[in-house]
Design a protein around this motif. Structure first.
Motif, PDB file in Angstrom:
ATOM      1  N   SER A  63       0.849  -1.189   0.000  1.00 36.01           N
ATOM      2  CA  SER A  63       0.000   0.000   0.000  1.00 36.01           C
ATOM      3  C   SER A  63       0.887   1.242   0.000  1.00 36.01           C
ATOM      4  O   SER A  63       2.056   1.182   0.349  1.00 36.01           O
ATOM      5  N   PHE A  64       0.299   2.346  -0.427  1.00 36.47           N
ATOM      6  CA  PHE A  64       0.984   3.634  -0.400  1.00 36.47           C
ATOM      7  C   PHE A  64      -0.042   4.741  -0.545  1.00 36.47           C
ATOM      8  O   PHE A  64      -1.156   4.514  -1.010  1.00 36.47           O
ATOM      9  N   LYS A  65       0.347   5.929  -0.083  1.00 41.51           N
ATOM     10  CA  LYS A  65      -0.472   7.117  -0.305  1.00 41.51           C
ATOM     11  C   LYS A  65       0.060   7.793  -1.555  1.00 41.51           C
ATOM     12  O   LYS A  65       1.272   7.970  -1.700  1.00 41.51           O
ATOM     13  N   VAL A  66      -0.824   8.159  -2.467  1.00 41.57           N
ATOM     14  CA  VAL A  66      -0.417   8.762  -3.735  1.00 41.57           C
ATOM     15  C   VAL A  66       0.309  10.079  -3.451  1.00 41.57           C
ATOM     16  O   VAL A  66      -0.281  11.010  -2.909  1.00 41.57           O
ATOM     17  N   PRO A  67       1.607  10.149  -3.797  1.00 43.53           N
ATOM     18  CA  PRO A  67       2.380  11.371  -3.548  1.00 43.53           C
ATOM     19  C   PRO A  67       2.276  12.340  -4.729  1.00 43.53           C
ATOM     20  O   PRO A  67       2.061  11.919  -5.870  1.00 43.53           O
ATOM     21  N   PRO A  68       2.448  13.620  -4.483  1.00 40.23           N
ATOM     22  CA  PRO A  68       2.383  14.617  -5.569  1.00 40.23           C
ATOM     23  C   PRO A  68       3.371  14.347  -6.702  1.00 40.23           C
ATOM     24  O   PRO A  68       3.083  14.645  -7.860  1.00 40.23           O
ATOM     25  N   ARG A  69       4.523  13.729  -6.421  1.00 40.50           N
ATOM     26  CA  ARG A  69       5.528  13.504  -7.469  1.00 40.50           C
ATOM     27  C   ARG A  69       5.063  12.507  -8.526  1.00 40.50           C
ATOM     28  O   ARG A  69       5.633  12.439  -9.602  1.00 40.50           O
ATOM     29  N   SER A 115      -9.421   6.601 -11.117  1.00 42.93           N
ATOM     30  CA  SER A 115      -8.301   7.478 -10.768  1.00 42.93           C
ATOM     31  C   SER A 115      -7.995   7.401  -9.281  1.00 42.93           C
ATOM     32  O   SER A 115      -8.865   7.089  -8.476  1.00 42.93           O
ATOM     33  N   ALA A 116      -6.753   7.710  -8.942  1.00 49.15           N
ATOM     34  CA  ALA A 116      -6.338   7.839  -7.549  1.00 49.15           C
ATOM     35  C   ALA A 116      -5.731   9.228  -7.389  1.00 49.15           C
ATOM     36  O   ALA A 116      -4.926   9.655  -8.210  1.00 49.15           O
ATOM     37  N   TYR A 117      -6.120   9.918  -6.342  1.00 52.17           N
ATOM     38  CA  TYR A 117      -5.753  11.318  -6.145  1.00 52.17           C
ATOM     39  C   TYR A 117      -4.729  11.493  -5.035  1.00 52.17           C
ATOM     40  O   TYR A 117      -4.513  10.584  -4.230  1.00 52.17           O
ATOM     41  N   PRO A 118      -4.087  12.654  -4.971  1.00 51.74           N
ATOM     42  CA  PRO A 118      -3.040  12.892  -3.961  1.00 51.74           C
ATOM     43  C   PRO A 118      -3.525  12.573  -2.551  1.00 51.74           C
ATOM     44  O   PRO A 118      -4.622  12.970  -2.156  1.00 51.74           O
ATOM     45  N   GLY A 119      -2.706  11.835  -1.826  1.00 54.97           N
ATOM     46  CA  GLY A 119      -3.028  11.486  -0.446  1.00 54.97           C
ATOM     47  C   GLY A 119      -3.941  10.281  -0.302  1.00 54.97           C
ATOM     48  O   GLY A 119      -4.110   9.754   0.799  1.00 54.97           O
ATOM     49  N   GLU A 120      -4.529   9.829  -1.397  1.00 56.38           N
ATOM     50  CA  GLU A 120      -5.430   8.683  -1.335  1.00 56.38           C
ATOM     51  C   GLU A 120      -4.614   7.403  -1.145  1.00 56.38           C
ATOM     52  O   GLU A 120      -3.578   7.219  -1.771  1.00 56.38           O
ATOM     53  N   GLU A 121      -5.094   6.519  -0.267  1.00 57.28           N
ATOM     54  CA  GLU A 121      -4.388   5.267  -0.026  1.00 57.28           C
ATOM     55  C   GLU A 121      -4.786   4.237  -1.071  1.00 57.28           C
ATOM     56  O   GLU A 121      -5.960   4.003  -1.324  1.00 57.28           O
ATOM     57  N   VAL A 122      -3.748   3.626  -1.662  1.00 60.61           N
ATOM     58  CA  VAL A 122      -3.932   2.629  -2.712  1.00 60.61           C
ATOM     59  C   VAL A 122      -3.300   1.321  -2.253  1.00 60.61           C
ATOM     60  O   VAL A 122      -2.228   1.319  -1.655  1.00 60.61           O
ATOM     61  N   GLU A 123      -3.994   0.225  -2.541  1.00 64.15           N
ATOM     62  CA  GLU A 123      -3.474  -1.106  -2.254  1.00 64.15           C
ATOM     63  C   GLU A 123      -3.123  -1.780  -3.575  1.00 64.15           C
ATOM     64  O   GLU A 123      -3.865  -1.682  -4.542  1.00 64.15           O
ATOM     65  N   ILE A 124      -1.975  -2.429  -3.598  1.00 63.02           N
ATOM     66  CA  ILE A 124      -1.522  -3.150  -4.794  1.00 63.02           C
ATOM     67  C   ILE A 124      -1.375  -4.611  -4.411  1.00 63.02           C
ATOM     68  O   ILE A 124      -0.673  -4.938  -3.458  1.00 63.02           O
ATOM     69  N   GLU A 125      -2.050  -5.483  -5.165  1.00 58.77           N
ATOM     70  CA  GLU A 125      -1.917  -6.914  -4.932  1.00 58.77           C
ATOM     71  C   GLU A 125      -1.353  -7.571  -6.178  1.00 58.77           C
ATOM     72  O   GLU A 125      -1.949  -7.495  -7.251  1.00 58.77           O
TER      73      GLU A 125
END
Length: 166
Positions: A63-69, A115-125
């Motif tokens: 998992s990660f939070k979508v960063p601005p970069r 879409s996933a936006y800045p700060g949104e938590e995303v899970e990758i499986e």
């Protein structure tokens, strides 16, 4: 400046061909700053902030939070960053099966569903579908952690370089 006139249904539209060139060539300050980046910059740039939540034979969940970069011009997770994560997280899933190498990419495809936006938590499986002697195939799914809604689905095929018997 190169321009082209395009006619559609009687309307004439001027197209600035130089804008496409400038977009791709990244001249000026941007190009100069890119030349000063350290070697092996790309992978850490994409992977910084990834947290491994679960790892078992053939499967990795991160998992990660979508960063601005990692945003595109529209302000959401860039498709190129998503494709790179399919490559990198999928390759790690291959290692969990005991493959001696992650190999080289033969094919990557990604279906972008949301879409996933800045700060949104995303899970990758990432799941290893097949890891043979010469070829490995993995499936990688991106979901919004809060809702479980699928953002993207990818499939990655890799050639596992055979070691020499010499």
């Amino acid at each position: 400046m190169a321009t082209e006139t395009k006619s559609t249904k009687g309307d004439h539209v001027q197209i600035d061909m130089g804008s496409a060139r400038r977009y791709l060539e990244k001249e000026g300050k941007t190009a100069a700053s890119m030349d000063t980046l350290p070697e092996k910059f790309f992978e850490p740039f994409i992977m910084k902030g990834i947290q491994v939540d679960r790892i078992e034979r053939g499967t990795i969940v991160c998992s990660f939070k979508v960063p601005p970069r990692l945003l595109n011009g529209g302000g959401f997770l860039h498709g190129g960053a998503t494709a790179t994560l399919v490559d990198l997280v999928g390759s790690a899933a291959i290692l969990t099966v005991g493959a001696p190498t992650v190999g080289v990419s033969v094919e990557i495809n990604v279906s972008y569903l949301d879409s996933a936006y800045p700060g949104e938590e995303v899970e990758i499986e990432a799941k290893a579908l097949r890891v043979g002697k010469a070829v490995a195939v993995v499936s990688v799914e991106f979901r919004k952690k809060k809702t479980g809604k699928i953002i993207a689905q990818g499939r990655h095929t890799k050639y596992l370089a055979l070691s020499s018997k010499l």
